[in-house]
Design a protein around this motif. Sequence first.
Motif, PDB file in Angstrom:
ATOM      1  N   CYS A   1      15.950 -35.549   2.735  1.00 32.74           N
ATOM      2  CA  CYS A   1      15.144 -35.481   3.957  1.00 32.74           C
ATOM      3  C   CYS A   1      15.729 -36.393   5.024  1.00 32.74           C
ATOM      4  O   CYS A   1      15.829 -36.015   6.188  1.00 32.74           O
ATOM      5  CB  CYS A   1      13.703 -35.897   3.666  1.00 32.74           C
ATOM      6  SG  CYS A   1      12.905 -34.936   2.370  1.00 32.74           S
TER       7      CYS A   1
ATOM      8  N   TYR B   1      10.030 -23.924  11.948  1.00 36.30           N
ATOM      9  CA  TYR B   1      10.185 -25.364  11.710  1.00 36.30           C
ATOM     10  C   TYR B   1      11.570 -25.831  12.148  1.00 36.30           C
ATOM     11  O   TYR B   1      12.492 -25.028  12.302  1.00 36.30           O
ATOM     12  CB  TYR B   1       9.962 -25.705  10.236  1.00 36.30           C
ATOM     13  CG  TYR B   1      11.046 -25.208   9.304  1.00 36.30           C
ATOM     14  CD1 TYR B   1      12.057 -26.058   8.851  1.00 36.30           C
ATOM     15  CD2 TYR B   1      11.079 -23.880   8.875  1.00 36.30           C
ATOM     16  CE1 TYR B   1      13.053 -25.608   8.006  1.00 36.30           C
ATOM     17  CE2 TYR B   1      12.076 -23.422   8.030  1.00 36.30           C
ATOM     18  CZ  TYR B   1      13.058 -24.283   7.595  1.00 36.30           C
ATOM     19  OH  TYR B   1      14.055 -23.843   6.765  1.00 36.30           O
TER      20      TYR B   1
ATOM     21  N   ASN C   1      14.296 -29.653  11.939  1.00 32.58           N
ATOM     22  CA  ASN C   1      14.576 -30.882  11.195  1.00 32.58           C
ATOM     23  C   ASN C   1      14.290 -32.131  12.023  1.00 32.58           C
ATOM     24  O   ASN C   1      14.764 -33.222  11.688  1.00 32.58           O
ATOM     25  CB  ASN C   1      16.026 -30.896  10.709  1.00 32.58           C
ATOM     26  CG  ASN C   1      16.281 -29.876   9.619  1.00 32.58           C
ATOM     27  OD1 ASN C   1      17.089 -28.964   9.782  1.00 32.58           O
ATOM     28  ND2 ASN C   1      15.580 -30.007   8.498  1.00 32.58           N
TER      29      ASN C   1
ATOM     30  N   CYS D   1      11.563 -33.632  12.164  1.00 35.42           N
ATOM     31  CA  CYS D   1      10.828 -34.500  11.235  1.00 35.42           C
ATOM     32  C   CYS D   1      11.478 -34.391   9.860  1.00 35.42           C
ATOM     33  O   CYS D   1      11.694 -33.277   9.373  1.00 35.42           O
ATOM     34  CB  CYS D   1       9.358 -34.078  11.157  1.00 35.42           C
ATOM     35  SG  CYS D   1       8.398 -35.030   9.947  1.00 35.42           S
TER      36      CYS D   1
ATOM     37  N   THR E   1       9.976 -31.998   6.898  1.00 35.21           N
ATOM     38  CA  THR E   1      10.091 -30.543   6.782  1.00 35.21           C
ATOM     39  C   THR E   1      11.131 -30.162   5.736  1.00 35.21           C
ATOM     40  O   THR E   1      10.970 -29.160   5.037  1.00 35.21           O
ATOM     41  CB  THR E   1      10.453 -29.894   8.131  1.00 35.21           C
ATOM     42  OG1 THR E   1      11.691 -30.431   8.608  1.00 35.21           O
ATOM     43  CG2 THR E   1       9.356 -30.120   9.163  1.00 35.21           C
ATOM     44  N   ASP E   2      12.170 -30.952   5.609  1.00 29.33           N
ATOM     45  CA  ASP E   2      13.221 -30.642   4.644  1.00 29.33           C
ATOM     46  C   ASP E   2      12.673 -30.661   3.220  1.00 29.33           C
ATOM     47  O   ASP E   2      13.131 -29.912   2.351  1.00 29.33           O
ATOM     48  CB  ASP E   2      14.368 -31.643   4.778  1.00 29.33           C
ATOM     49  CG  ASP E   2      15.619 -31.196   4.038  1.00 29.33           C
ATOM     50  OD1 ASP E   2      16.277 -30.272   4.531  1.00 29.33           O
ATOM     51  OD2 ASP E   2      15.914 -31.758   2.973  1.00 29.33           O
TER      52      ASP E   2
ATOM     53  N   TYR F   1       9.069 -30.458   2.508  1.00 26.86           N
ATOM     54  CA  TYR F   1       7.831 -29.708   2.325  1.00 26.86           C
ATOM     55  C   TYR F   1       7.916 -28.219   2.669  1.00 26.86           C
ATOM     56  O   TYR F   1       7.065 -27.453   2.230  1.00 26.86           O
ATOM     57  CB  TYR F   1       6.691 -30.374   3.107  1.00 26.86           C
ATOM     58  CG  TYR F   1       6.200 -31.625   2.422  1.00 26.86           C
ATOM     59  CD1 TYR F   1       5.430 -31.544   1.261  1.00 26.86           C
ATOM     60  CD2 TYR F   1       6.534 -32.886   2.907  1.00 26.86           C
ATOM     61  CE1 TYR F   1       4.991 -32.682   0.613  1.00 26.86           C
ATOM     62  CE2 TYR F   1       6.104 -34.027   2.269  1.00 26.86           C
ATOM     63  CZ  TYR F   1       5.333 -33.930   1.118  1.00 26.86           C
ATOM     64  OH  TYR F   1       4.917 -35.055   0.467  1.00 26.86           O
ATOM     65  N   VAL F   2       8.905 -27.795   3.421  1.00 27.28           N
ATOM     66  CA  VAL F   2       9.054 -26.356   3.647  1.00 27.28           C
ATOM     67  C   VAL F   2       9.388 -25.638   2.340  1.00 27.28           C
ATOM     68  O   VAL F   2       8.777 -24.608   2.013  1.00 27.28           O
ATOM     69  CB  VAL F   2      10.089 -26.060   4.752  1.00 27.28           C
ATOM     70  CG1 VAL F   2      10.444 -24.572   4.772  1.00 27.28           C
ATOM     71  CG2 VAL F   2       9.542 -26.485   6.108  1.00 27.28           C
TER      72      VAL F   2
ATOM     73  N   HIS G   1      13.904 -21.072  10.567  1.00 20.76           N
ATOM     74  CA  HIS G   1      14.435 -22.420  10.760  1.00 20.76           C
ATOM     75  C   HIS G   1      15.034 -22.506  12.157  1.00 20.76           C
ATOM     76  O   HIS G   1      16.084 -21.927  12.431  1.00 20.76           O
ATOM     77  CB  HIS G   1      15.487 -22.719   9.697  1.00 20.76           C
ATOM     78  CG  HIS G   1      16.025 -24.114   9.773  1.00 20.76           C
ATOM     79  ND1 HIS G   1      17.190 -24.497   9.145  1.00 20.76           N
ATOM     80  CD2 HIS G   1      15.559 -25.230  10.396  1.00 20.76           C
ATOM     81  CE1 HIS G   1      17.419 -25.773   9.378  1.00 20.76           C
ATOM     82  NE2 HIS G   1      16.445 -26.236  10.143  1.00 20.76           N
TER      83      HIS G   1
ATOM     84  N   THR H   1       8.309 -28.441  15.488  1.00 19.47           N
ATOM     85  CA  THR H   1       8.664 -29.101  14.235  1.00 19.47           C
ATOM     86  C   THR H   1       8.093 -28.347  13.047  1.00 19.47           C
ATOM     87  O   THR H   1       8.734 -28.209  12.005  1.00 19.47           O
ATOM     88  CB  THR H   1       8.148 -30.545  14.236  1.00 19.47           C
ATOM     89  OG1 THR H   1       8.705 -31.234  15.357  1.00 19.47           O
ATOM     90  CG2 THR H   1       8.547 -31.282  12.970  1.00 19.47           C
ATOM     91  N   TYR H   2       6.865 -27.822  13.220  1.00 23.91           N
ATOM     92  CA  TYR H   2       6.201 -27.084  12.147  1.00 23.91           C
ATOM     93  C   TYR H   2       5.080 -26.277  12.782  1.00 23.91           C
ATOM     94  O   TYR H   2       4.133 -26.845  13.335  1.00 23.91           O
ATOM     95  CB  TYR H   2       5.629 -28.064  11.123  1.00 23.91           C
ATOM     96  CG  TYR H   2       5.217 -27.468   9.793  1.00 23.91           C
ATOM     97  CD1 TYR H   2       6.061 -27.534   8.688  1.00 23.91           C
ATOM     98  CD2 TYR H   2       3.965 -26.890   9.623  1.00 23.91           C
ATOM     99  CE1 TYR H   2       5.666 -27.026   7.445  1.00 23.91           C
ATOM    100  CE2 TYR H   2       3.566 -26.383   8.394  1.00 23.91           C
ATOM    101  CZ  TYR H   2       4.419 -26.464   7.305  1.00 23.91           C
ATOM    102  OH  TYR H   2       4.030 -25.969   6.077  1.00 23.91           O
TER     103      TYR H   2
ATOM    104  N   ILE I   1       2.238 -30.426   8.525  1.00 21.94           N
ATOM    105  CA  ILE I   1       3.215 -30.147   7.478  1.00 21.94           C
ATOM    106  C   ILE I   1       2.478 -30.139   6.143  1.00 21.94           C
ATOM    107  O   ILE I   1       1.950 -31.158   5.708  1.00 21.94           O
ATOM    108  CB  ILE I   1       4.355 -31.179   7.498  1.00 21.94           C
ATOM    109  CG1 ILE I   1       5.094 -31.104   8.841  1.00 21.94           C
ATOM    110  CG2 ILE I   1       5.328 -30.942   6.351  1.00 21.94           C
ATOM    111  CD1 ILE I   1       6.155 -32.161   9.032  1.00 21.94           C
TER     112      ILE I   1
END
Length: 254
Positions: free
Chosen positions: A28, A178, A180, A182, A185-186, A188-189, A207, A223-224, A237
């Motif tokens: 992340c 979403y 990157n 934040c 996201t890496d 929780y996606v 993405h 971001t999300y 998120i």
Amino acid sequence: MEFKQVTLENLSTEHICCAISDKKGENCVASKKAWMKERLKEGLVFNKLDVRGKVFIEYIPAEKAWYPIIAEGYMVIDCLWVSGQYKGQGYGDLLLEQCIADSQAKGKKGIVALSSQKKMPFLSDPKYLKHKGFQIADTAEPYFELLYLPFEKESDIPRIKENAKKGVISEPGLVLYYTNQCPHTDKYVPVFAETVKNYGLECKLYHINTKEAAQSAPAPFTTYALFYNGKFVTNEILSEKSFAKLWQKLNHPI
């Protein structure tokens, strides 16, 4: 305590605050730093308290921001975060004051921040910013507020692009946009995608990996941004548990 700015020269060795508590967050952090590396070349500023804690501000010129907004000549706050033992000590005020001073020194018209009608996860606190003199520049469905602090009375009023105003898309089902910006996201996606799959559902993932795509996104917060059956649902998120709660709220009990 002193503040420290993350730069291209020290990016590889400095922690980036918002992911330091995650022991499994190495990937992340790497994704966020890769994103930051390119943004630092475009004028992004990441200023933090020189401690291992979440006390920082991140901002960037509006023309380079990953938001579908029109705010030429403004600086945009991506994130202002003070947490844990550092709350209530004035660090948020100091970070904001430094952002204002830096933006004025760079000849900016003012500062912009994406917020909401009431405090929401991952968005700037509207009560705090309005207390600091920020005003509502524009709104978007279902709860977004674009706040701004002009340095001159005659400054142009920023606005949200029309493509992000209504909070709707044409695609059915679950659709997630979403970036990157934040680091979470890496992590929780993929969790979200696996959770959806375990429930026998499908989700289309977009993405966003360019500024142009972000500025053309269908929601102000890139971001999300999760949509369901064409309507914006949340910018939070989601973990497995929080998705379960959301799905029940959408009248689909598990």
